[in-house]
Design an enzyme around this catalytic site. Structure first.
Site, mmCIF file in Angstrom:
data_model
loop_
_atom_site.group_PDB
_atom_site.id
_atom_site.type_symbol
_atom_site.label_atom_id
_atom_site.label_comp_id
_atom_site.label_asym_id
_atom_site.label_seq_id
_atom_site.Cartn_x
_atom_site.Cartn_y
_atom_site.Cartn_z
ATOM 1 N N THR A 157 29.715 61.945 -11.676
ATOM 2 C CA THR A 157 28.584 62.516 -10.961
ATOM 3 C C THR A 157 28.833 62.545 -9.458
ATOM 4 O OG1 THR A 157 27.213 60.583 -10.376
ATOM 5 C CG2 THR A 157 27.172 61.323 -12.694
ATOM 6 N N ASN A 209 28.288 53.137 -9.698
ATOM 7 C CA ASN A 209 29.207 52.973 -8.574
ATOM 8 C C ASN A 209 28.672 53.580 -7.278
ATOM 9 O OD1 ASN A 209 31.971 52.895 -7.131
ATOM 10 N ND2 ASN A 209 31.573 55.099 -7.299
ATOM 11 N N TYR A 247 22.748 46.554 4.302
ATOM 12 C CA TYR A 247 23.752 46.704 3.243
ATOM 13 C C TYR A 247 23.894 45.396 2.466
ATOM 14 C CZ TYR A 247 28.087 47.848 0.827
ATOM 15 O OH TYR A 247 29.026 48.078 -0.149
ATOM 16 N N LYS A 293 22.812 44.880 -1.522
ATOM 17 C CA LYS A 293 23.793 44.465 -2.521
ATOM 18 C C LYS A 293 23.435 43.105 -3.127
ATOM 19 C CE LYS A 293 26.752 47.889 -2.667
ATOM 20 N NZ LYS A 293 27.036 48.639 -3.916
ATOM 21 N N VAL A 342 38.156 47.752 0.319
ATOM 22 C CA VAL A 342 38.910 48.662 -0.533
ATOM 23 C C VAL A 342 39.338 49.846 0.326
ATOM 24 C CG1 VAL A 342 38.915 49.993 -2.683
ATOM 25 C CG2 VAL A 342 37.483 47.948 -2.474
ATOM 26 N N THR A 375 39.239 52.969 1.097
ATOM 27 C CA THR A 375 38.484 54.198 0.852
ATOM 28 C C THR A 375 37.975 54.748 2.179
ATOM 29 O OG1 THR A 375 36.358 53.065 0.626
ATOM 30 C CG2 THR A 375 37.713 53.274 -1.378
#
Length: 233
Positions: free
Chosen positions: A37, A78, A141, A145, A174, A176
């Site tokens: 998605t 995710n 954030y 989380k 990570v 990204t």
């Protein structure tokens, strides 16, 4: 135990970063079908994925996606946002927006797909958390989380009698787009995806995907000054 081979998975935020790596890893392990998605499904690049439009914070969008993906047995929440709004100076709307994506988004998607997974004989849900679930250093954030971590722990108890297992994935840095400006050791999305799927197949309650995350989790029982050195200054 959940078997990836032959499963039908849906990965939110499946067009980039960890989500894209998860889509690839699922197919490599024999998943029969993977819905990927994105707000704009044209950004989904995996040639075998089934692109699906989804805005996780929009109830109508979530309902439409669930209606189109009635064969799902494995859900991976995710998709996330990184606003990092400060509690004292940022607009409250920014804090609320982070929670809409990182807490209420997975909740809406999970509520929509639990009946689907249950009708298909049971399955698995993976929620992507963060090492910042345990460290309050990134404002909204971290808080969002942390709330998602608590949601996952509650859902694990609620869903087990219904034949649905729940795994929480915790990660630090990570490699990204989200961490492009951060100068720190990073793990690859492919490594995170592999560990996540290992955890699903092993029935793990949590997956700690890097050294930083394992270190912080191990220190949760210590005095707060161990996690926040500025308190000891």
């Amino acid at each position: 135990m959940t078997t990836i081979e032959g499963s039908v998975a849906l990965v939110t935020g499946g067009s980039r970063g960890i989500g894209r790596a998860l889509v690839s890893a699922l197919y490599e392990r024999g998943a029969k079908k993977v819905y990927a998605t994105a707000r704009d499904p044209r950004t989904v690049t995996h040639p075998d994925a089934f692109p699906l439009a989804l805005e996780v914070s929009d109830a109508a969008s979530v309902a439409a996606a669930a209606e189109q993906a009635q064969d799902v047995t494995l859900l991976i929440n995710n998709a996330g946002a990184s606003v990092n709004a400060g509690f004292l100076d940022a607009p409250v709307e920014d804090v609320r927006r982070e929670f809409e994506t990182n807490f209420y988004g997975p909740l809406l998607v999970t509520r929509a797909f639990v009946p689907v997974i249950e009708r298909n004989g049971g399955g698995h849900i993976l929620n992507v958390h963060s090492v910042l679930s345990w460290l309050g250093v990134a404002g909204s954030y971290s808080a969002s989380k942390a709330a998602l971590w608590s949601q996952t722990n509650s859902l694990r108890l609620d869903l087990r009698p219904r034949g649905i297992e729940v795994t929480g994935l915790h990660v630090g840095y990570v490699d990204t787009d989200m961490t492009a400006k951060i100068d720190a050791p990073k793990v690859t999305p492919e490594s995170v995806a592999a560990q996540a799927l290992d955890g699903i197949e092993a029935g793990a309650y949590e997956v700690l995907a890097d050294d930083l995350t394992r270190q912080v989790k191990a220190g949760l029982a210590a005095d707060l000054a161990a996690l926040y050195p500025q308190l000891a200054a």
